[in-house]
Design an enzyme around this catalytic site. Structure first.
Site, PDB file in Angstrom:
ATOM      1  N   TYR A  37       1.060  -1.215   0.059  1.00 40.80           N
ATOM      2  CA  TYR A  37       0.080  -0.100   0.104  1.00 40.80           C
ATOM      3  C   TYR A  37       0.836   1.176   0.026  1.00 40.80           C
ATOM      4  O   TYR A  37       1.778   1.543   0.963  1.00 40.80           O
ATOM      5  CB  TYR A  37      -0.946   0.140   1.292  1.00 40.80           C
ATOM      6  CG  TYR A  37      -1.702  -1.088   1.265  1.00 40.80           C
ATOM      7  CD1 TYR A  37      -2.167  -1.864   0.209  1.00 40.80           C
ATOM      8  CD2 TYR A  37      -2.657  -1.280   2.672  1.00 40.80           C
ATOM      9  CE1 TYR A  37      -2.996  -3.027   0.388  1.00 40.80           C
ATOM     10  CE2 TYR A  37      -3.660  -2.390   2.872  1.00 40.80           C
ATOM     11  CZ  TYR A  37      -3.714  -3.201   1.746  1.00 40.80           C
ATOM     12  OH  TYR A  37      -4.548  -4.328   2.006  1.00 40.80           O
ATOM     13  N   SER A 184     -12.881  -5.662   1.522  1.00 34.94           N
ATOM     14  CA  SER A 184     -13.949  -4.950   0.658  1.00 34.94           C
ATOM     15  C   SER A 184     -15.369  -5.439   1.148  1.00 34.94           C
ATOM     16  O   SER A 184     -16.137  -5.524   0.208  1.00 34.94           O
ATOM     17  CB  SER A 184     -13.600  -5.403  -0.840  1.00 34.94           C
ATOM     18  OG  SER A 184     -12.471  -4.637  -1.173  1.00 34.94           O
ATOM     19  N   PRO A 185     -15.535  -5.286   2.343  1.00 38.77           N
ATOM     20  CA  PRO A 185     -17.016  -5.665   2.825  1.00 38.77           C
ATOM     21  C   PRO A 185     -17.926  -4.837   2.131  1.00 38.77           C
ATOM     22  O   PRO A 185     -19.230  -5.133   2.213  1.00 38.77           O
ATOM     23  CB  PRO A 185     -16.872  -5.601   4.264  1.00 38.77           C
ATOM     24  CG  PRO A 185     -15.977  -4.354   4.302  1.00 38.77           C
ATOM     25  CD  PRO A 185     -15.030  -4.727   3.327  1.00 38.77           C
ATOM     26  N   LEU A 186     -17.753  -3.538   1.584  1.00 44.15           N
ATOM     27  CA  LEU A 186     -18.472  -2.752   1.095  1.00 44.15           C
ATOM     28  C   LEU A 186     -18.477  -2.617  -0.497  1.00 44.15           C
ATOM     29  O   LEU A 186     -18.943  -1.707  -1.075  1.00 44.15           O
ATOM     30  CB  LEU A 186     -18.408  -1.247   1.874  1.00 44.15           C
ATOM     31  CG  LEU A 186     -18.625  -1.085   3.451  1.00 44.15           C
ATOM     32  CD1 LEU A 186     -18.467   0.144   3.684  1.00 44.15           C
ATOM     33  CD2 LEU A 186     -20.025  -1.691   3.649  1.00 44.15           C
ATOM     34  N   GLY A 187     -17.824  -3.557  -1.076  1.00 43.41           N
ATOM     35  CA  GLY A 187     -17.591  -3.711  -2.454  1.00 43.41           C
ATOM     36  C   GLY A 187     -17.228  -2.376  -3.024  1.00 43.41           C
ATOM     37  O   GLY A 187     -17.376  -1.933  -4.131  1.00 43.41           O
ATOM     38  N   ARG A 188     -16.136  -1.815  -2.400  1.00 38.92           N
ATOM     39  CA  ARG A 188     -15.465  -0.695  -2.834  1.00 38.92           C
ATOM     40  C   ARG A 188     -16.299   0.407  -2.902  1.00 38.92           C
ATOM     41  O   ARG A 188     -15.923   1.379  -4.038  1.00 38.92           O
ATOM     42  CB  ARG A 188     -14.384  -0.907  -3.940  1.00 38.92           C
ATOM     43  CG  ARG A 188     -13.393  -2.157  -3.598  1.00 38.92           C
ATOM     44  CD  ARG A 188     -12.889  -2.460  -5.017  1.00 38.92           C
ATOM     45  NE  ARG A 188     -11.757  -3.624  -4.773  1.00 38.92           N
ATOM     46  CZ  ARG A 188     -12.048  -5.150  -4.643  1.00 38.92           C
ATOM     47  NH1 ARG A 188     -13.558  -5.498  -4.748  1.00 38.92           N
ATOM     48  NH2 ARG A 188     -11.271  -6.044  -4.153  1.00 38.92           N
ATOM     49  N   PHE A 190     -19.528   0.203  -3.681  1.00 35.07           N
ATOM     50  CA  PHE A 190     -20.659  -0.021  -4.292  1.00 35.07           C
ATOM     51  C   PHE A 190     -21.751  -0.372  -3.441  1.00 35.07           C
ATOM     52  O   PHE A 190     -22.929   0.063  -3.661  1.00 35.07           O
ATOM     53  CB  PHE A 190     -20.444  -1.485  -5.031  1.00 35.07           C
ATOM     54  CG  PHE A 190     -21.213  -1.219  -6.581  1.00 35.07           C
ATOM     55  CD1 PHE A 190     -20.651  -0.690  -7.657  1.00 35.07           C
ATOM     56  CD2 PHE A 190     -22.596  -1.854  -6.551  1.00 35.07           C
ATOM     57  CE1 PHE A 190     -21.305  -1.038  -9.035  1.00 35.07           C
ATOM     58  CE2 PHE A 190     -23.292  -1.803  -7.643  1.00 35.07           C
ATOM     59  CZ  PHE A 190     -22.801  -1.172  -9.049  1.00 35.07           C
ATOM     60  N   GLY A 193     -23.678   2.350  -1.457  1.00 25.72           N
ATOM     61  CA  GLY A 193     -24.503   3.313  -2.427  1.00 25.72           C
ATOM     62  C   GLY A 193     -23.731   4.663  -2.959  1.00 25.72           C
ATOM     63  O   GLY A 193     -24.288   5.757  -3.469  1.00 25.72           O
TER      64      GLY A 193
END
Length: 312
Positions: A37, A184-188, A190, A193
């Protein structure tokens, strides 16, 4: 346990450090980073925090990806010499004498996982590392690794719309008593929202590396995750919060501890994500979220060998 994944995005160092301090002030006790990173810069940033607050946090970092994480030239490397070299470099950047949780970021297809984990075990015996973890391993790779040294955690993508790990890896981790750390539990963005068809530039790397962000998949996927908003409204929570609460509920369902790591650059988002632990979803709401993955179009990685699903 509260968790904050330090972002690999390019941000102002002063602002990023302030966000880290705000996260710890809010109760975060687990920081997740990696040597790749920011080409080591992210570990240095965390090291600045540790200079004042080492006793307040558990630190996880990773090794094993060479090149650029977000570029086509990325590769995995796991030979013994590289393992030992990377650990010393991370310790220097983090300005600490021990890494609490040290992950293999990706298995090296050219090196038996037993060799890589054996070298990582040397670091434990030397007192440089406390616990070992693996990222994006198959169930078989996990079992082979455990035969060499105890594994404390597996980190792989897992979310409302990425559920392939539930077939083999999650059950194996539960059987072996290993914790699961979904990235990525929030889909990056997506699932929270924050991503729309118009918000993704044509040169956005998500479009390049992840087929589900391609133009021909976006309409179906935007429709698929629209149900999250309905669940969030009914639960009196945000989309991010219900997506994280769903994961915690899945952990209970499979019988293993689940600790999602969430990337963000803003203190307000840290507070929002932390509040997800208080969200309670009904069986009907959990069922509605369960069905979302069935309608998702496109795989989670352009190169399926890069993730466990392609090697199972």
């Amino acid at each position: 346990m509260s968790v904050y994944r330090t972002s690999e995005a390019q941000v102002d160092a002063k602002a990023a450090l302030a966000t880290l301090h705000a996260a710890v002030d809010a109760g975060v006790t687990f920081l997740d980073t990696a040597d790749v990173y920011g080409h080591g810069g992210n570990e240095q940033l965390v090291g600045r925090l540790l200079a004042d607050r080492r006793g307040e946090v558990t630190v996880a970092t990773k090794f094993g990806i060479t090149g650029d994480l977000m570029a086509r030239r990325r590769q995995a490397r796991g030979d013994r010499a590289y393992v030992l070299e990377c650990a010393d470099a991370s310790l220097t950047r983090l300005a600490t004498d021990r890494i609490d949780l040290y992950y293999l970021h990706r298995p090296d297809p050219a090196v038996p996982i037993e060799e890589t984990v054996g070298a990582m075990a040397e670091l434990v015996r030397a007192g440089k590392v406390a616990h070992l973890g693996l990222c994006e391993v198959t169930a078989a790779e996990l079992r082979r690794a455990c035969a060499v040294h105890p594994i404390a955690a597996v980190q792989s993508e897992w979310s409302v719309w990425s559920r392939d790990v539930e077939a083999n890896v999650v059950p194996a981790a539960a059987e072996l008593g290993i914790g699961f750390v979904p990235y990525s539990p929030l889909g990056r963005g997506f699932l929270a929202g924050t991503v729309t068809a118009s918000s993704l530039d044509q040169d956005d790397l998500r479009r390049t590396l992840m087929p589900r962000y391609h133009d021909h998949n976006l309409p179906a996927n935007l429709a698929a995750v629209a149900g999250i908003a309905a669940v969030a409204a009914a639960a009196g929570a945000t989309q991010a919060q219900v997506s994280l609460a769903w994961l915690i509920g899945k952990g209970a369902e499979f019988g293993l501890p689940v600790v999602p790591v969430v990337s963000t650059r803003f203190p307000a988002r840290v507070a929002e994500n932390l509040a997800s632990v208080a969200v309670r979803l009904s069986p009907e709401q959990l069922g509605a979220l369960d069905r979302i993955a069935d309608a998702v179009s496109g795989s989670r990685s352009r190169d399926l060998q890069w993730v466990s699903a392609g090697r199972e």
